[in-house]
Enzyme design. Sequence first.
Site, PDB file in Angstrom:
ATOM      1  N   LEU A   1      36.630  39.840  24.890  1.00  0.00           N
ATOM      2  CA  LEU A   1      36.060  41.076  25.457  1.00  0.00           C
ATOM      3  C   LEU A   1      35.539  41.985  24.348  1.00  0.00           C
ATOM      4  CD1 LEU A   1      38.848  41.801  28.084  1.00  0.00           C
ATOM      5  CD2 LEU A   1      36.559  40.900  28.524  1.00  0.00           C
TER       6      LEU A   1
ATOM      7  N   SER B   1      36.445  43.232  19.845  1.00  0.00           N
ATOM      8  CA  SER B   1      37.379  43.166  18.716  1.00  0.00           C
ATOM      9  C   SER B   1      37.234  44.427  17.874  1.00  0.00           C
ATOM     10  CB  SER B   1      37.057  41.940  17.863  1.00  0.00           C
ATOM     11  OG  SER B   1      35.747  42.097  17.361  1.00  0.00           O
TER      12      SER B   1
ATOM     13  N   PHE C   1      41.879  46.008  14.561  1.00  0.00           N
ATOM     14  CA  PHE C   1      43.229  45.698  15.041  1.00  0.00           C
ATOM     15  C   PHE C   1      43.361  44.248  15.457  1.00  0.00           C
ATOM     16  CE2 PHE C   1      40.432  46.586  18.374  1.00  0.00           C
ATOM     17  CZ  PHE C   1      40.763  45.707  19.379  1.00  0.00           C
ATOM     18  N   GLY C   2      42.221  43.562  15.691  1.00  0.00           N
ATOM     19  CA  GLY C   2      42.307  42.168  16.153  1.00  0.00           C
ATOM     20  C   GLY C   2      41.292  41.929  17.249  1.00  0.00           C
ATOM     21  N   VAL C   3      41.633  41.030  18.174  1.00  0.00           N
ATOM     22  CA  VAL C   3      40.686  40.596  19.191  1.00  0.00           C
ATOM     23  C   VAL C   3      41.277  40.876  20.578  1.00  0.00           C
ATOM     24  CG1 VAL C   3      39.618  38.530  20.209  1.00  0.00           C
ATOM     25  CG2 VAL C   3      39.697  38.797  17.726  1.00  0.00           C
ATOM     26  N   VAL C   4      40.430  41.211  21.555  1.00  0.00           N
ATOM     27  CA  VAL C   4      40.865  41.378  22.944  1.00  0.00           C
ATOM     28  C   VAL C   4      40.195  40.297  23.793  1.00  0.00           C
ATOM     29  CG1 VAL C   4      41.004  42.938  24.929  1.00  0.00           C
ATOM     30  CG2 VAL C   4      41.021  43.871  22.620  1.00  0.00           C
TER      31      VAL C   4
ATOM     32  N   ASP D   1      45.158  59.981  21.085  1.00  0.00           N
ATOM     33  CA  ASP D   1      43.790  59.528  20.757  1.00  0.00           C
ATOM     34  C   ASP D   1      42.945  59.453  22.018  1.00  0.00           C
ATOM     35  OD1 ASP D   1      42.325  56.681  18.902  1.00  0.00           O
ATOM     36  OD2 ASP D   1      41.560  58.669  19.445  1.00  0.00           O
TER      37      ASP D   1
ATOM     38  N   ARG E   1      36.067  56.435  24.455  1.00  0.00           N
ATOM     39  CA  ARG E   1      36.216  55.037  23.990  1.00  0.00           C
ATOM     40  C   ARG E   1      37.560  54.459  24.385  1.00  0.00           C
ATOM     41  NH1 ARG E   1      36.651  58.369  19.781  1.00  0.00           N
ATOM     42  NH2 ARG E   1      38.772  58.585  18.943  1.00  0.00           N
ATOM     43  N   ASN E   2      38.558  55.337  24.638  1.00  0.00           N
ATOM     44  CA  ASN E   2      39.902  54.865  24.994  1.00  0.00           C
ATOM     45  C   ASN E   2      40.185  55.004  26.476  1.00  0.00           C
ATOM     46  OD1 ASN E   2      40.682  53.945  22.490  1.00  0.00           O
ATOM     47  ND2 ASN E   2      41.380  55.955  21.810  1.00  0.00           N
TER      48      ASN E   2
ATOM     49  N   ASP F   1      45.648  52.881  26.136  1.00  0.00           N
ATOM     50  CA  ASP F   1      46.168  52.983  24.760  1.00  0.00           C
ATOM     51  C   ASP F   1      46.879  54.288  24.472  1.00  0.00           C
ATOM     52  OD1 ASP F   1      43.209  51.237  23.842  1.00  0.00           O
ATOM     53  OD2 ASP F   1      45.229  50.462  24.139  1.00  0.00           O
TER      54      ASP F   1
HETATM   55  C1  LIG Z   1      42.696  52.643  17.090  1.00  0.00           C
HETATM   56  S1  LIG Z   1      43.667  51.295  17.460  1.00  0.00           S
HETATM   57  O1  LIG Z   1      44.926  51.742  17.958  1.00  0.00           O
HETATM   58  O2  LIG Z   1      43.710  50.411  16.326  1.00  0.00           O
HETATM   59  C2  LIG Z   1      42.891  50.441  18.734  1.00  0.00           C
HETATM   60  C3  LIG Z   1      41.634  49.908  18.559  1.00  0.00           C
HETATM   61  C4  LIG Z   1      41.010  49.187  19.601  1.00  0.00           C
HETATM   62  C5  LIG Z   1      41.674  48.994  20.779  1.00  0.00           C
HETATM   63  C6  LIG Z   1      41.096  48.208  21.892  1.00  0.00           C
HETATM   64  O3  LIG Z   1      41.801  47.904  22.821  1.00  0.00           O
HETATM   65  N1  LIG Z   1      39.774  47.855  21.830  1.00  0.00           N
HETATM   66  C7  LIG Z   1      39.114  47.071  22.756  1.00  0.00           C
HETATM   67  C8  LIG Z   1      37.982  46.374  22.323  1.00  0.00           C
HETATM   68  C9  LIG Z   1      37.284  45.595  23.247  1.00  0.00           C
HETATM   69  C10 LIG Z   1      37.683  45.486  24.554  1.00  0.00           C
HETATM   70  C11 LIG Z   1      38.836  46.174  24.977  1.00  0.00           C
HETATM   71  C12 LIG Z   1      39.243  46.086  26.376  1.00  0.00           C
HETATM   72  C13 LIG Z   1      40.535  46.425  26.760  1.00  0.00           C
HETATM   73  N2  LIG Z   1      40.840  46.342  28.081  1.00  0.00           N
HETATM   74  C14 LIG Z   1      41.990  46.629  28.767  1.00  0.00           C
HETATM   75  C15 LIG Z   1      41.726  46.392  30.080  1.00  0.00           C
HETATM   76  N3  LIG Z   1      40.465  45.959  30.237  1.00  0.00           N
HETATM   77  C16 LIG Z   1      39.914  45.947  29.002  1.00  0.00           C
HETATM   78  C17 LIG Z   1      38.611  45.602  28.561  1.00  0.00           C
HETATM   79  N4  LIG Z   1      37.691  45.233  29.500  1.00  0.00           N
HETATM   80  C18 LIG Z   1      36.379  44.830  29.285  1.00  0.00           C
HETATM   81  C19 LIG Z   1      35.723  45.013  28.065  1.00  0.00           C
HETATM   82  C20 LIG Z   1      34.406  44.599  27.917  1.00  0.00           C
HETATM   83  C21 LIG Z   1      33.726  44.014  28.987  1.00  0.00           C
HETATM   84  C22 LIG Z   1      32.319  43.537  28.815  1.00  0.00           C
HETATM   85  O4  LIG Z   1      32.109  42.585  28.122  1.00  0.00           O
HETATM   86  N5  LIG Z   1      31.300  44.219  29.369  1.00  0.00           N
HETATM   87  C23 LIG Z   1      29.906  43.818  29.158  1.00  0.00           C
HETATM   88  C24 LIG Z   1      29.246  43.633  30.505  1.00  0.00           C
HETATM   89  O5  LIG Z   1      29.409  44.821  31.311  1.00  0.00           O
HETATM   90  C25 LIG Z   1      30.807  45.087  31.551  1.00  0.00           C
HETATM   91  C26 LIG Z   1      31.508  45.381  30.233  1.00  0.00           C
HETATM   92  C27 LIG Z   1      34.364  43.835  30.208  1.00  0.00           C
HETATM   93  C28 LIG Z   1      35.689  44.255  30.352  1.00  0.00           C
HETATM   94  N6  LIG Z   1      38.292  45.686  27.247  1.00  0.00           N
HETATM   95  C29 LIG Z   1      39.531  46.973  24.075  1.00  0.00           C
HETATM   96  C30 LIG Z   1      42.953  49.572  20.965  1.00  0.00           C
HETATM   97  C31 LIG Z   1      43.549  50.279  19.937  1.00  0.00           C
END
Ligand SMILES: CS(=O)(=O)c1ccc(C(=O)Nc2cccc(-c3cn4ccnc4c(Nc4ccc(C(=O)N5CCOCC5)cc4)n3)c2)cc1
Length: 285
Positions: A32, A34, A37-40, A147, A151-152, A165
């Site tokens: 989904l 990255s 922090f890694g990959v989702v 935070d 974006r969150n 988050d």
């Molecule tokens: C600052 S930190 O604490 O290091 C921190 C940094 C990052 C994160 C984090 O979770 N990041 C993160 C990054 C990517 C996806 C997520 C992320 C987390 N989720 C939790 C529940 N659902 C989601 C989700 N859903 C998505 C994301 C993208 C799409 C997508 O591809 N789309 C394109 C087409 O239209 C629809 C949307 C669809 C569903 N994406 C979370 C969390 C904490």
Amino acid sequence: ASPCDRPVPATAGLSHDKWEIDPAELMLLEELGSGQFGVVRRGKWRGSIDTAVKMMKEGTMSEDDFIEEAKVMTKLQHQNLVQLYGVCSKHRPIYIVTEYMKHGSLLNYLRRHEATLDGNIGLLLDMCIQVCKGMAYLERQNYIHRDLAARNCLVGSENVVKVADFGLARYVLDDQYTSSGGTKFPIKWAPPEVLNYTRFSSKSDVWAYGVLMWEVFTCGKMPYGRLKNTEVVDRVQRGVILERPKACHKEIYEVMRKCWCHCPEDRPSFRALKEQLSVVSQGLL
Ligand SMILES: CS(=O)(=O)c1ccc(C(=O)Nc2cccc(-c3cn4ccnc4c(Nc4ccc(C(=O)N5CCOCC5)cc4)n3)c2)cc1
């Protein structure tokens, strides 16, 4: 004796803490996104439950502290909070498993749908009210997000918006992100008392909520444009606040402005904000 008439030991099932998810019950699907922090990835849990699985790159998080906190986080349940289902902590990297939100982050959603959202005051306000409800629940639980930003937050079907988050920032090890002097610290969402003393509270979440409202009513613009962090810190400490977005009614901007009072105690609670915003929302009908 055959197993069926052997008494079940009282400890059956207790060995697995309920916040611990068995990775064998997870089927990992497409990526989904990255970050540092890694990959989702999207995942299926127990064959049918849609999840998002955050695979935390080693060294990005104080894992043992987070796993301890996960027990508390799984108890935070509200229709405007992204539900933490549990963690897989018996292997590395650890997995953080939450409910899946199919439209991704609110920030990307606003930017992707600007054409249809811009000017739709009712829908933009409804998104803000949903975030406010999730935050009012956290406020009642004395839980600070630390935070909050577009974006969150995440978007699901039928324009459902949920806060994600919450509390995670406490476990990030990258001090570029955690210290207010760091390059990754969310300066533009931070009030004076956080910039000066990193004094977080539900009232510092309220300041960030005001900035999130501004993000919503600008359909995802970057607050303070391309100003450098040092220039933003200087403005915020001098009391200069974000200007009213053109798509934003004066009475809605008045609510944002209250979130940006210099003194935390002068800012409204999320409970009060929820009341004020629903009055404005009824006024729009
Ligand atoms: C600052 S930190 O604490 O290091 C921190 C940094 C990052 C994160 C984090 O979770 N990041 C993160 C990054 C990517 C996806 C997520 C992320 C987390 N989720 C939790 C529940 N659902 C989601 C989700 N859903 C998505 C994301 C993208 C799409 C997508 O591809 N789309 C394109 C087409 O239209 C629809 C949307 C669809 C569903 N994406 C979370 C969390 C904490």
